[in-house]
Design a protein around this motif. Structure first.
Motif, PDB file in Angstrom:
ATOM      1  N   LEU A   1       0.714  -1.267  -0.039  1.00 45.63           N
ATOM      2  CA  LEU A   1      -0.057   0.331   0.220  1.00 45.63           C
ATOM      3  C   LEU A   1       0.711   0.997   0.303  1.00 45.63           C
ATOM      4  N   ALA A   2       1.609   0.998   1.150  1.00 45.17           N
ATOM      5  CA  ALA A   2       2.346   2.615   1.094  1.00 45.17           C
ATOM      6  C   ALA A   2       3.694   2.985  -0.688  1.00 45.17           C
ATOM      7  N   GLU A   3       4.419   1.846  -1.263  1.00 43.26           N
ATOM      8  CA  GLU A   3       4.198   2.110  -2.390  1.00 43.26           C
ATOM      9  C   GLU A   3       3.562   2.491  -3.692  1.00 43.26           C
ATOM     10  N   PHE A   4       2.273   2.083  -3.175  1.00 40.09           N
ATOM     11  CA  PHE A   4       0.958   2.154  -4.099  1.00 40.09           C
ATOM     12  C   PHE A   4       1.006   3.536  -3.879  1.00 40.09           C
ATOM     13  N   LEU A   5       0.483   4.469  -2.988  1.00 34.94           N
ATOM     14  CA  LEU A   5       0.287   5.592  -2.867  1.00 34.94           C
ATOM     15  C   LEU A   5       1.437   6.267  -2.723  1.00 34.94           C
ATOM     16  N   GLN A   6       2.065   6.327  -2.491  1.00 34.00           N
ATOM     17  CA  GLN A   6       3.829   7.228  -2.907  1.00 34.00           C
ATOM     18  C   GLN A   6       3.275   7.083  -4.562  1.00 34.00           C
ATOM     19  N   ARG A   7       3.372   5.974  -5.069  1.00 27.31           N
ATOM     20  CA  ARG A   7       2.844   6.285  -6.609  1.00 27.31           C
ATOM     21  C   ARG A   7       1.746   6.572  -7.358  1.00 27.31           C
ATOM     22  N   TYR A   8       0.588   6.536  -6.135  1.00 25.75           N
ATOM     23  CA  TYR A   8      -0.155   6.942  -7.142  1.00 25.75           C
ATOM     24  C   TYR A   8      -1.495   8.117  -5.691  1.00 25.75           C
ATOM     25  N   PRO A   9      -0.580   9.586  -5.567  1.00 25.33           N
ATOM     26  CA  PRO A   9      -1.305   9.735  -4.197  1.00 25.33           C
ATOM     27  C   PRO A   9      -2.636  10.701  -4.059  1.00 25.33           C
ATOM     28  N   ALA A  10      -3.112  10.433  -5.348  1.00 21.74           N
ATOM     29  CA  ALA A  10      -4.733  10.882  -5.483  1.00 21.74           C
ATOM     30  C   ALA A  10      -5.427   9.494  -5.837  1.00 21.74           C
ATOM     31  N   ILE A  11      -5.241   8.733  -5.170  1.00 25.20           N
ATOM     32  CA  ILE A  11      -6.561   7.310  -5.602  1.00 25.20           C
ATOM     33  C   ILE A  11      -6.302   7.183  -4.064  1.00 25.20           C
ATOM     34  N   VAL A  12      -8.048   7.086  -3.734  1.00 26.02           N
ATOM     35  CA  VAL A  12      -8.034   6.581  -2.255  1.00 26.02           C
ATOM     36  C   VAL A  12      -8.683   5.201  -2.020  1.00 26.02           C
ATOM     37  N   PRO A  13      -8.183   4.101  -1.161  1.00 18.41           N
ATOM     38  CA  PRO A  13      -8.441   2.843  -1.304  1.00 18.41           C
ATOM     39  C   PRO A  13      -9.850   2.694  -0.099  1.00 18.41           C
ATOM     40  N   ASP A  14     -10.214   1.937  -0.864  1.00 17.79           N
ATOM     41  CA  ASP A  14     -11.527   1.688  -0.435  1.00 17.79           C
ATOM     42  C   ASP A  14     -11.593   0.341  -0.177  1.00 17.79           C
ATOM     43  N   TRP A  15     -10.475  -0.784   0.606  1.00 16.11           N
ATOM     44  CA  TRP A  15     -10.590  -1.971   0.126  1.00 16.11           C
ATOM     45  C   TRP A  15     -11.254  -2.848   1.063  1.00 16.11           C
ATOM     46  N   HIS A  16     -11.956  -3.962   0.845  1.00 15.97           N
ATOM     47  CA  HIS A  16     -12.849  -4.503   1.660  1.00 15.97           C
ATOM     48  C   HIS A  16     -12.330  -6.240   1.478  1.00 15.97           C
ATOM     49  N   PHE A  17     -12.155  -6.970   2.949  1.00 22.94           N
ATOM     50  CA  PHE A  17     -11.679  -7.816   3.138  1.00 22.94           C
ATOM     51  C   PHE A  17     -12.388  -9.010   3.371  1.00 22.94           C
ATOM     52  N   ASP A  18     -12.878  -9.742   1.925  1.00 23.52           N
ATOM     53  CA  ASP A  18     -14.033 -11.151   2.626  1.00 23.52           C
ATOM     54  C   ASP A  18     -13.436 -12.370   1.694  1.00 23.52           C
ATOM     55  N   ASN A  19     -13.737 -13.357   1.777  1.00 18.25           N
ATOM     56  CA  ASN A  19     -13.283 -14.767   1.104  1.00 18.25           C
ATOM     57  C   ASN A  19     -14.282 -14.990   1.051  1.00 18.25           C
ATOM     58  N   ARG A  20     -15.108 -14.488   0.266  1.00 17.26           N
ATOM     59  CA  ARG A  20     -16.380 -14.845  -0.486  1.00 17.26           C
ATOM     60  C   ARG A  20     -16.404 -14.683  -1.558  1.00 17.26           C
ATOM     61  N   GLN A  21     -16.988 -14.816  -2.629  1.00 13.97           N
ATOM     62  CA  GLN A  21     -16.809 -14.187  -3.773  1.00 13.97           C
ATOM     63  C   GLN A  21     -17.690 -12.268  -3.682  1.00 13.97           C
ATOM     64  N   VAL A  22     -17.613 -11.625  -4.467  1.00 10.63           N
ATOM     65  CA  VAL A  22     -18.560 -10.562  -4.922  1.00 10.63           C
ATOM     66  C   VAL A  22     -18.789 -10.621  -6.254  1.00 10.63           C
ATOM     67  N   ASP A  23     -19.862  -9.429  -6.385  1.00  6.88           N
ATOM     68  CA  ASP A  23     -21.015  -9.577  -7.162  1.00  6.88           C
ATOM     69  C   ASP A  23     -19.798  -8.172  -7.374  1.00  6.88           C
TER      70      ASP A  23
END
Length: 307
Positions: free
Chosen positions: A111-133
């Motif tokens: 995450l740190a390297e990703f945000l350093q490269r793309y500072p204008a992106i806001v992660p909204d990450w969902h942690f779930d072991n089920r498949q999503v639509d």
């Protein structure tokens, strides 16, 4: 000329079958969404939805209109999102679904390297072991294995999904004669129960030479999570069949070792899923390319291969 907001309200309501859910995703009130759709129907002179207390259902005219406008609407939406990117850089909220432990172990550390490269992106990450639509729930991407591939979604393979047999060194010291799959029949087994189906799957073992053998472990306990099974095996409670990415930290620490290291279970692939668009949003393209780059740079596909 129909307003973009009216068509957006119609498309989102059709996707989720509810004015209330469409309103939540659009940050509007249900009344505003319903009013926009009603105004669209009035201007077109046709009813687009059959309304009930439980769900919206598209009429024949509504389905035909959705088929005609959905693709163009998405193209325009993605063009607007890319144009609005900060100083030409990818920007916006990035909604991604990933497995709980896999995401914590292998994606969050990036995450740190990703945000350093793309500072204008806001992660909204969902942690779930089920498949999503992916499309229906508004995700930009998902990482996992065994996903059904609906129309409009593509998969990029990241790594093989191999399962391996592991046990604590102390357990193996007490049971030194495990040389073939047949020897497992007398061993206490820690098996994985599917959280989706509730069943323990009958896995066949595959040898490095691609020959196969049935896996017959005496069931001592079942778990619905590979990391929990590793923790149980670490206590010397039996032989566990676990996903290799979850076992890697235990194997590296020496608290678990592989049992029958020439044998494994092939469970397909762990892939990166995203909606297929002619014009992919910049934030999604940045994430896809970054994850593929990092998996290659760190050699994760090789680390997660049991062969």
């Amino acid at each position: 000329m129909e307003t973009f907001s009216s068509i957006e309200c119609f498309v989102r309501s059709a996707e989720v079958g509810s004015f209330a859910e469409a309103a939540r995703r659009l940050s509007l009130t249900p009344a505003a969404v319903g009013k926009n759709v009603a105004g669209l129907e009035a201007r077109l002179g046709v009813r687009l939805f059959q309304r009930s207390t439980r769900r919206l259902t598209l009429t024949e005219a509504g389905q035909r209109f959705l088929d005609e406008v959905a693709g163009s609407f998405q193209t325009i939406q993605h063009a607007l999102a890319n144009l609005a990117s900060a100083q030409g850089q990818p920007a916006g909220t990035l909604k991604v679904s990933m497995g709980t432990v896999f995401g914590r172990l292998y994606i969050v550390p990036l995450l740190a390297e990703f945000l350093q490269r793309y500072p204008a992106i806001v992660p909204d990450w969902h942690f779930d072991n089920r498949q999503v639509d992916l499309i229906g729930q508004g995700f930009d991407a998902a990482i996992g294995g065994g996903f059904e591939l609906p129309q409009g979604v593509v998969a990029r393979k990241l790594t093989p999904a191999h399962r391996v047999l592991v046990a604590a060194p102390g357990f193996l010291a007490r049971h030194p004669l495990i040389g073939t799959p047949a020897d497992l029949q007398e061993m206490d087994g820690i098996l994985i129960r599917s959280p989706q189906t509730g069943r323990v799957r009958a896995w066949p073992l595959t040898h490095r030479d691609q020959s196969q053998s049935p896996l017959n472990l005496r069931v001592r306990m079942t778990m619905s999570d590979s990391e929990a099974a590793c923790a149980a095996a670490e206590q010397g409670l039996g032989v566990a069949l676990v996903s290799l990415p979850f076992a890697v930290p235990y194997l590296q620490a020496g608290s678990l070792v592989r049992v029958l290291p020439d044998w494994y279970v092939d469970d397909g692939s762990i892939s990166l899923y995203y909606a297929e668009h002619k014009l992919m949003p910049g934030k999604t393209r940045a994430f896809v390319e970054f994850i593929i780059e990092q998996f290659a740079r760190q050699g994760l596909a090789q680390r997660f291969s049991a062969v």
